[in-house]
Design a protein around this motif. Sequence first.
Motif, PDB file in Angstrom:
ATOM      1  N   GLN B 245       0.858  -1.191   0.000  1.00 32.65           N
ATOM      2  CA  GLN B 245       0.000   0.000   0.000  1.00 32.65           C
ATOM      3  C   GLN B 245       0.893   1.239   0.000  1.00 32.65           C
ATOM      4  O   GLN B 245       1.969   1.235   0.611  1.00 32.65           O
ATOM      5  CB  GLN B 245      -0.898  -0.018   1.247  1.00 32.65           C
ATOM      6  N   GLY B 246       0.435   2.285  -0.658  1.00 35.13           N
ATOM      7  CA  GLY B 246       1.192   3.526  -0.674  1.00 35.13           C
ATOM      8  C   GLY B 246       0.276   4.729  -0.577  1.00 35.13           C
ATOM      9  O   GLY B 246      -0.925   4.634  -0.832  1.00 35.13           O
ATOM     10  N   ALA B 247       0.855   5.855  -0.209  1.00 37.11           N
ATOM     11  CA  ALA B 247       0.094   7.110  -0.111  1.00 37.11           C
ATOM     12  C   ALA B 247       0.897   8.242  -0.743  1.00 37.11           C
ATOM     13  O   ALA B 247       2.122   8.189  -0.822  1.00 37.11           O
ATOM     14  CB  ALA B 247      -0.196   7.448   1.352  1.00 37.11           C
ATOM     15  N   ASP B 248       0.181   9.254  -1.186  1.00 40.89           N
ATOM     16  CA  ASP B 248       0.818  10.427  -1.790  1.00 40.89           C
ATOM     17  C   ASP B 248       0.094  11.666  -1.284  1.00 40.89           C
ATOM     18  O   ASP B 248      -0.945  11.570  -0.624  1.00 40.89           O
ATOM     19  CB  ASP B 248       0.715  10.338  -3.319  1.00 40.89           C
ATOM     20  N   ARG B 249       0.639  12.840  -1.612  1.00 40.67           N
ATOM     21  CA  ARG B 249      -0.075  14.080  -1.330  1.00 40.67           C
ATOM     22  C   ARG B 249      -1.442  14.001  -2.001  1.00 40.67           C
ATOM     23  O   ARG B 249      -1.586  13.442  -3.085  1.00 40.67           O
ATOM     24  CB  ARG B 249       0.706  15.278  -1.880  1.00 40.67           C
ATOM     25  N   ALA B 381      -3.735   9.194  -4.766  1.00 38.78           N
ATOM     26  CA  ALA B 381      -3.218   9.600  -3.456  1.00 38.78           C
ATOM     27  C   ALA B 381      -3.084   8.373  -2.569  1.00 38.78           C
ATOM     28  O   ALA B 381      -2.379   8.397  -1.563  1.00 38.78           O
ATOM     29  CB  ALA B 381      -4.131  10.615  -2.795  1.00 38.78           C
ATOM     30  N   SER B 382      -3.773   7.306  -2.957  1.00 39.15           N
ATOM     31  CA  SER B 382      -3.584   6.030  -2.274  1.00 39.15           C
ATOM     32  C   SER B 382      -3.606   4.925  -3.318  1.00 39.15           C
ATOM     33  O   SER B 382      -4.222   5.075  -4.378  1.00 39.15           O
ATOM     34  CB  SER B 382      -4.677   5.791  -1.223  1.00 39.15           C
TER      35      SER B 382
END
Lengths: 392, 392
Positions: B245-249, B381-382
Amino acid sequence: MSGVRVAGVGLTHFGSHPERTGRDLFAEAALSAKEDAGVPLDDVEQLNVGNFAGPLSEGQGHLAPLLGEAAGLSCPATRYEEACASAGVAVREAVRTVRSGEADVVLAGGVERMTNHDTPEVTESLAIAADELFEVRAGVTFPAAYALMAEAYADSFGIDEADLKTDLANVASKNHDNAIPNEYAQYQRELTVEQALDAPPVAEPLGLFDCCPITDGASAVLLVSEEYAADHDLDAEVAVVGTGQGADRMALQDREHLARTPAADDAAAMAYDDAGIDADAVDVAEVHDCFTIAEVLAIESLGFYDPGEGLGAARRGETRADGDLPVNLSGGLKAKGHPVGATGGSQIAEMARILRGDHPNSDKVADAEVGVTHNAGGTVASAVVHVLEVAE
Amino acid sequence: MSGVRVAGVGLTHFGSHPERTGRDLFAEAALSAKEDAGVPLDDVEQLNVGNFAGPLSEGQGHLAPLLGEAAGLSCPATRYEEACASAGVAVREAVRTVRSGEADVVLAGGVERMTNHDTPEVTESLAIAADELFEVRAGVTFPAAYALMAEAYADSFGIDEADLKTDLANVASKNHDNAIPNEYAQYQRELTVEQALDAPPVAEPLGLFDCCPITDGASAVLLVSEEYAADHDLDAEVAVVGTGQGADRMALQDREHLARTPAADDAAAMAYDDAGIDADAVDVAEVHDCFTIAEVLAIESLGFYDPGEGLGAARRGETRADGDLPVNLSGGLKAKGHPVGATGGSQIAEMARILRGDHPNSDKVADAEVGVTHNAGGTVASAVVHVLEVAE
């Protein structure tokens, strides 16, 4: 399986902050937890956030990466929604993630922004926690639903209306007393039993002071593995040793008994089993008193009282700060406030403060070693229970 | 740590079902998964559901216990909301729960009801996946946001508008071809490159057929531990071997590069590492093509192509059913449909069918052993990535 420690906790003031956004509130709580823990943000591997009505109250979904960004995190971030138990499930999954070794450092908590709308609008938003087809369309609101549960309780156990109201007023008065020294509480002021009894009715038998307020606020708890705490020499003496969750039929009409909360019974049994304790071991509890009757049902589900016996506990003094089993030393949802999606995290934060000795009410329970939190969704169609212990 | 197997999958038809409720759709998918698995409902220990806009589309929050009840379950139930990656995170936590030994049988999936509102209303609902303060108030909609990303892509790599549009039209046409035999797909019909190019513009350079449709539907996946599968002699040859899993601005304006999706880069790296593979090992992929440009960004984030090289993949035939690395054999969000909160679960269900050989397109990839799913929230963003493998 790793042990799980509370390394730090963070709370905003609970109250009316209509000018503040959800992201702003959550960032404050998250950064407070980080400061309290002394753990750098870069070490946080996952963010779990509870939020209930952001899409309705702020027009904002997809809150998790947004709140992570506001708090200065760049790790994976997930939003949990379980009505008023949203932060409870966020914490529960954080506990399991640390325990399994998937991560050493997880930030969990929640946020709700509520006072930017008026009471009828908020009541409408909250109603989405009930069954839209079979309850809300029939006119059910949460005060009405809990009023039905209170009436059913009185009917089941042969309690007359005046005694019911007096016992419930004692719950409210007790929780206000507890909130007085709590700097995060919405109502740091006394409420006498007489004032509670004299309050205007909201949904009979519940009066104004049987109902928790509408609240803005955020909570955050930094959970770490035992190994991480040891390696980094953290002051993290409180452990989360048990977690449990339960579910029930959504609509009251489908329940077997209106004055029982089997989702919480199940969550408590699971959490106790997980912790290897029983109810007798518990020294102090934070429970979900969205309405005074909810506290009564909670302390029965947690096994502190048999059904029908919990009602008089506050009046008899047993759950007061100087009683055998103090309940809601934080002030509870009733007096500390209930920012819905933040409440489950706030309960963990308050309990950690109580057990580690830096809560303004810690001196009332100086020997407490085991604390329980009880967080409920809707009319307890969902419930989450945690067991915290002083580990060293 | 236990291995995790897909014991069964369930899908509703993806399409326009405005007369059906979310609970009805999810129950169908859940019971199909149960039938497919041959696992009794009483064995299900946890339910994880993804849903994005239920509070807006149906006036219904607190969906998890309600959906559990509709499916005949009585276990703990949790709702995950991560915009269009809601079911992706629901599956991810289910994988981790089974893997850790916390449960042997978890049902994960999602549901979205969308067509009971008109397109402007749905567009407004979907906008809550963007930043309300800094994007939505400035007029951003998702077609507009992805149009900006497509323009940025073309600018970065010196691609002229006509080539960009032609390559994107090839993505749409490919995915329609794949959907033709898929009985669950919203559009089981051909779309030629010419038809895609001739479509009315939605947000330049994206035309109508660059955009996924508005869809009702539900998905469910029954995940079990390897031990449970063996003990119960289940036909569960597909394993989930990696999750990330990843996240961004949140807001596009805060990103370093509009034509990159680092949240998906991170999710892919984490999932590959978890699975102990690299991108070269992947035989087939289901990716989040909410817009045609999104598929291009996805196959670059997944490491199949360097930045700037993914655009022509469909035109060159490489990602077609008879290419080296078929992408979206289900039809993708573009042609199978995109019931937002259900999509991440649908991708896992479709990939399991593809790998175990009972998907209508399985014969196109008869030797495939490793499949990847890529589920994205908002403008990525995700992101959640899973790796599935034929284990026996």
